[in-house]
Design a protein around this motif. Structure first.
Motif: not given
Length: 336
Positions: A244-247, A249-262, A276-282, A305-309
């Motif tokens: 359930e992590h957001t990106l 939170e993933v950035a913070e987990l690895f010690g990066l700001s979201y802007r630097t991570f992106t 990238y994450w969407q393609q992995l999930r698909v 994903y939280n729901d089928q839609g």
């Protein structure tokens, strides 16, 4: 400009010779023609480019084939057209006699490469590319049975026998018919767009494919980038799709700001972390839909994903169909 002059046909040439694997000749032709037919009815007529397909041989004499089907060449290396794409079919049994008997074709391959043709070598057909020195210093693959012989005959080629597909600029090397089908789908997407490629994929080989980009060994590929931290994050994302992590939170987990991570992620991979994450999930959802009895809602939860839609919206974005429609097609082919 005259309309007739504006529309330039795509010229496709396939080499033909004795002992070729005829399926590696007919399969790409049928797939390309299917892509052409779809594009003709869906693309703007000013964007559509018809195919001209040629069989190129040492001479124009009919070629006997082990299947009993006669192969009639259209032209020889001396009068073959400048080609957008050249396909070099596989060879039955030992390729050495075929290579030595087709010097004119070997020379034509070299000339065509210099003229900016894309070239696909299939299985032991890659020996003709290697004989033309096109693979020296570049990655290639071949049929597993002849890998050791290939290494001895062409020591300057960077043979990758564990890969079914390699790509070096405009040179594609494939080890099997399935891999050839994947590359042809990729080529169709270049010629006629993703919708045409998906149409051909669904009709020829949808159920047994991973995306072309996930299978190849690409010389200088961005997925072999030197940013070790981003590589660690990519590995983490692949193994935590259902979390359930957001990106952010993933950035913070690895010690990066979201802007630097992106910024670093895009620089390393040439795409955003969201893409990238969407393609992995698909891709993970495709595998679950094909191989499990989970409901669409359960598949959605499994891939994060939280729901089928939500899954359905992303699925339609990448594959132009719903998860239910995809499962129907795949299950019919796999189990019908």
């Amino acid at each position: 400009m005259d309309k007739q002059e504006a529309i330039t046909p795509l010229k496709i040439s396939l080499l033909v010779y004795q002992h070729l694997l005829i399926t590696s000749l007919t399969l790409p032709i049928e797939m390309l023609r299917a892509g052409e037919a779809f594009a003709k009815s869906h693309l703007d007529k000013n964007l559509f480019r018809p195919l001209e397909i040629y069989l190129v041989a040492e001479s124009q004499k009919p070629i006997k084939n082990r299947t009993g089907l006669a192969i009639i060449p259209d032209c020889t290396a001396s009068n073959a057209p400048k080609s957008d794409l050249i396909i070099v079919p596989g060879i039955w049994r030992n390729p050495r006699p075929v290579v030595h008997a087709n010097n004119a074709l070997v020379n034509w391959l070299n000339q065509s490469w210099q003229s900016n043709s894309q070239i696909i070598g299939v299985g032991t057909g890659n020996c003709l590319l290697a004989q033309a020195k096109l693979l020296d210093g570049h990655p290639a693959t071949t049929h597993w049975h002849y890998a050791e012989q290939f290494k001895r005959d062409y020591p300057k080629v960077l043979l990758k026998p564990d890969f079914f597909i390699t790509q070096s600029e405009r040179l594609y090397s494939v080890a099997s018919l399935n891999a050839l089908a994947d590359v042809i789908v990729h080529i169709i997407s270049q010629y006629y767009g993703q919708q045409a490629a998906q149409h051909v994929e669904r009709n020829f080989s949808h159920e047994i494919r991973k995306p072309y980009e996930d299978q190849r060994y690409l010389e200088g590929a961005v997925d072999k980038h030197p940013d070790e931290l981003i590589a660690q994050i990519q590995f983490w994302l692949k193994n935590n799709l259902g979390g359930e992590h957001t990106l952010t939170e993933v950035a913070e987990l690895f010690g990066l700001s979201y802007r630097t991570f992106t910024r670093r992620f895009r620089h390393a991979t040439n795409q955003s972390p969201v893409e990238y994450w969407q393609q992995l999930r698909v891709q993970s959802a495709k595998e679950l839909l094909a191989s499990s009895n989970l409901s669409i809602q359960e598949v959605a939860l499994e891939v994060g994903y939280n729901d089928q839609g939500h899954l359905t919206r992303v699925f339609k974005k990448y594959l132009s169909q719903t998860p239910t429609a995809y499962r129907t097609i795949v299950r019919r082919k796999l189990f019908g």
